[in-house]
Design an enzyme around this catalytic site. Sequence first.
Site, short mmCIF file in Angstrom:
data_model
loop_
_atom_site.label_atom_id
_atom_site.label_comp_id
_atom_site.label_asym_id
_atom_site.label_seq_id
_atom_site.Cartn_x
_atom_site.Cartn_y
_atom_site.Cartn_z
N TYR A 1 41.57 44.80 89.18
CA TYR A 1 40.13 45.06 89.13
C TYR A 1 39.58 44.92 87.71
CZ TYR A 1 40.37 46.90 93.92
OH TYR A 1 40.56 47.05 95.27
N LYS B 1 54.77 46.19 95.25
CA LYS B 1 55.14 44.95 95.97
C LYS B 1 56.16 44.23 95.09
CE LYS B 1 54.59 41.95 99.36
NZ LYS B 1 55.07 42.22 100.74
N ASP C 1 53.21 46.95 102.06
CA ASP C 1 52.98 46.62 103.48
C ASP C 1 53.67 47.64 104.39
OD1 ASP C 1 55.32 45.59 102.43
OD2 ASP C 1 55.19 43.63 103.41
N ASP D 1 43.30 51.63 96.41
CA ASP D 1 41.97 51.48 97.01
C ASP D 1 42.12 51.27 98.52
OD1 ASP D 1 39.26 51.13 97.30
OD2 ASP D 1 39.27 49.04 96.66
N ASP E 1 41.57 54.24 101.92
CA ASP E 1 40.66 54.07 103.07
C ASP E 1 41.45 54.25 104.37
OD1 ASP E 1 38.43 53.53 101.51
OD2 ASP E 1 37.78 51.86 102.77
C1 IPM Z 1 36.51 53.28 95.80
C2 IPM Z 1 35.54 52.14 95.99
C3 IPM Z 1 35.39 51.39 94.67
C4 IPM Z 1 36.76 50.91 94.26
C5 IPM Z 1 34.39 50.24 94.68
C6 IPM Z 1 33.03 50.70 95.11
C7 IPM Z 1 34.33 49.54 93.34
O1 IPM Z 1 35.96 51.30 97.00
O2 IPM Z 1 36.23 54.16 94.97
O3 IPM Z 1 37.52 53.30 96.47
O4 IPM Z 1 37.19 49.84 94.68
O5 IPM Z 1 37.44 51.59 93.51
MG MG Z 2 37.67 52.02 98.03
#
Ligand code: IPM
Ligand code: MG
Length: 372
Positions: free
Chosen positions: A141, A186, A219, A243, A247
């Site tokens: 990133y 990985k 994975d 990241d 989620d």
């Molecule tokens: C998170 C979000 C951010 C990230 C985005 C909005 C840049 O997805 O905090 O997880 O990728 O870190």
């Molecule tokens: Mg995120």
Amino acid sequence: MKAAITVLPGDGIGPEVTAEAVRVLQKVAEDFGHRFSFTEAEIGGCAIDAHGNPLPNETVNACQLADAVLLGAIGGPKWDDPKAKVRPEQGLLGLRKAMGVYANLRPVKFMPEVADASPLKREVLEGVDLVVMRELTGGIYFGDKGRDEKSAYDVCTYTVEEIERITRQACLLAYNRRRKLTSVDKANVLETSRLWRETVDRVVQTEFPFLELEHMLVDAAAMHLMRRPADFDVMLTENMFGDILTDEASMLAGSMGLLASASLGRENAPGLYEPIHGSAPDIAGLGVANPLGAVLSAAMLLRHSLELETEAEAVETAVNMVLETGAVTPDIDPESKLGTVDVGRAVCEQLDHITHDMAFGALAMNIGALGT
Ligand code: IPM
Ligand code: MG
């Protein structure tokens, strides 16, 4: 105590949920005798609209001067043009870098009251209590990126020092929990992952030999998170894997709207606290967003930046009580007619009960002491 908190409401549902987190922090200040001051600043899409810059200097200054920073969410379709020169996300990434908050903690715990909101079976979810420690200021990133007509690239780099410091944070966390560390990489494909694995091994062996350490490919980790999530304690991983996996892990808690995060840097530097959900443009302005992720982020702020453990626990208990009473937004109970403000108020009401009980407990102890 006195504390200065910078609030960055951001975009979409950000302003709605941070308003409730601030309401709860104000209530905590009132009930426990603290003085919190709040300063608002702009970040993300709203800052692009106002200043043409997703991270104005005043915002960085306001964050660096604060004791802690509370952020809502950033982004939305309005700023989503792939050709745009500036994007809201750059504001958030830039802020994390400017504040030096390299260690991102994202706890996920099974809450029986919301198990039905999860797409996973209750028996898989029972006993889930994990924290993902995501490296936040390095990796792909933040690497060099570019494109021409026919190709594009993003460079992923990690230094030994970056891996060492996040590993130490993860080890300290694991030490205070169930002492099990799963490092996710990985290493069968990526060179950065091979350095990651080597460095994690060395730090654990030399500095934290009493921890149980396992390495897992990303994975496989994605699969095991769904198959046997209760086996994880602390999961340590790099920026992009973290990241994605957080989620995924949010589904273990039922709703993304419930999850909080803390991003920490050097000792005594201000931390950055934000719910892990996004700006949810589809429900922005409707007053139905779940504020509990933001409220629980405020609890993490109390714990990690202000060292107010009792107050942090009181907020977490209040949130659990709210979940038990069913005073929730429609993401958790589709039948519910309650909105963001109702849930924020419900948390404050539960805090009243808790502080009343605590005062009563202290009084009872004093009376007990008088009698002896
Ligand atoms: C998170 C979000 C951010 C990230 C985005 C909005 C840049 O997805 O905090 O997880 O990728 O870190
Ligand atoms: Mg995120």
